[in-house]
Enzyme design. Structure first.
Site, PDB file in Angstrom:
ATOM      1  N   HIS A 139     -57.965  79.727  15.584  1.00 18.10           N
ATOM      2  CA  HIS A 139     -59.621  79.926  15.664  1.00 18.10           C
ATOM      3  C   HIS A 139     -59.981  80.699  14.680  1.00 18.10           C
ATOM      4  O   HIS A 139     -59.357  81.492  13.972  1.00 18.10           O
ATOM      5  CB  HIS A 139     -59.775  80.710  17.182  1.00 18.10           C
ATOM      6  CG  HIS A 139     -59.225  81.777  17.190  1.00 18.10           C
ATOM      7  ND1 HIS A 139     -57.683  81.719  17.752  1.00 18.10           N
ATOM      8  CD2 HIS A 139     -59.268  83.247  17.178  1.00 18.10           C
ATOM      9  CE1 HIS A 139     -57.348  82.973  17.846  1.00 18.10           C
ATOM     10  NE2 HIS A 139     -58.342  83.907  17.259  1.00 18.10           N
TER      11      HIS A 139
ATOM     12  N   HIS B 240     -63.031  83.303  13.415  1.00 15.25           N
ATOM     13  CA  HIS B 240     -64.168  84.051  13.754  1.00 15.25           C
ATOM     14  C   HIS B 240     -65.395  84.091  13.071  1.00 15.25           C
ATOM     15  O   HIS B 240     -65.165  84.001  11.939  1.00 15.25           O
ATOM     16  CB  HIS B 240     -63.617  85.738  13.844  1.00 15.25           C
ATOM     17  CG  HIS B 240     -62.613  85.953  14.909  1.00 15.25           C
ATOM     18  ND1 HIS B 240     -62.838  86.587  16.173  1.00 15.25           N
ATOM     19  CD2 HIS B 240     -61.283  85.549  14.839  1.00 15.25           C
ATOM     20  CE1 HIS B 240     -61.641  86.606  16.682  1.00 15.25           C
ATOM     21  NE2 HIS B 240     -60.502  86.211  15.735  1.00 15.25           N
TER      22      HIS B 240
END
Ligand code: 5GP
Ligand code: ZN
Length: 136
Positions: free
Chosen positions: A99, A101
């Protein structure tokens, strides 16, 4: 991955505050908002980290980060923005599904220090650059 929380969120099996979705990604708000507007770009396919992520998906994730940066700048009060991506526990990764950010920043916020500076000699820099070049 049956037991991966981000697989379930990305697939829509667990509800999330979704900012954006296409066939490859879902973008959600981090449940722990380091700062208002803190987003996570999640690929729908499971890849543990940057090492597993296919190059095309890596490029597409960064294109999407740019799109979200523009959207946040157009709609929120912000002075800057960080893109951050952790790989491995030692680097602060707590969910082992890749992922990215996206963190809006406001002047004077205390979101996080970027890093601690350490002075290095030019010999050290030359040697380190040579070491890493060997892996390319
Ligand atoms: P990491 O430390 O792995 O780079 O970041 C994981 C992030 O995922 C953390 O900032 C954490 O707050 C967020 N997170 C973990 N579980 C959930 C969840 O179930 N929903 C949402 N929206 N965020 C989560
Ligand atoms: Zn997953």
């Amino acid at each position: 991955m049956n037991d991966c929380i981000f697989c379930k969120i990305a697939a829509g099996q667990i509800p999330s505050a979704t900012v954006y979705e296409d066939e490859t990604f879902r973008v959600i708000l981090d449940m722990n908002q380091a700062i208002a507007g803190h987003m996570l770009i999640l690929p729908k396919e499971h890849y543990a980290d940057l090492y597993e992520l296919p190059e095309d998906t890596a490029a597409a994730a960064m294109r999407l980060a740019k799109k979200l940066a523009h959207a946040a700048a157009a709609t929120m009060d912000l002075d800057g923005l960080n893109i951050l991506q952790n790989n491995g526990e030692a680097a602060g990764q707590s969910v082992m599904h890749y992922h990215l950010h996206v963190l809006p920043r406001r002047r004077g916020d205390d979101t996080f220090p970027v890093w601690n500076e350490r002075t290095a000699s030019s010999e050290e820099l030359t040697q380190t650059a040579e070491t890493i070049r060997k892996g390319l």
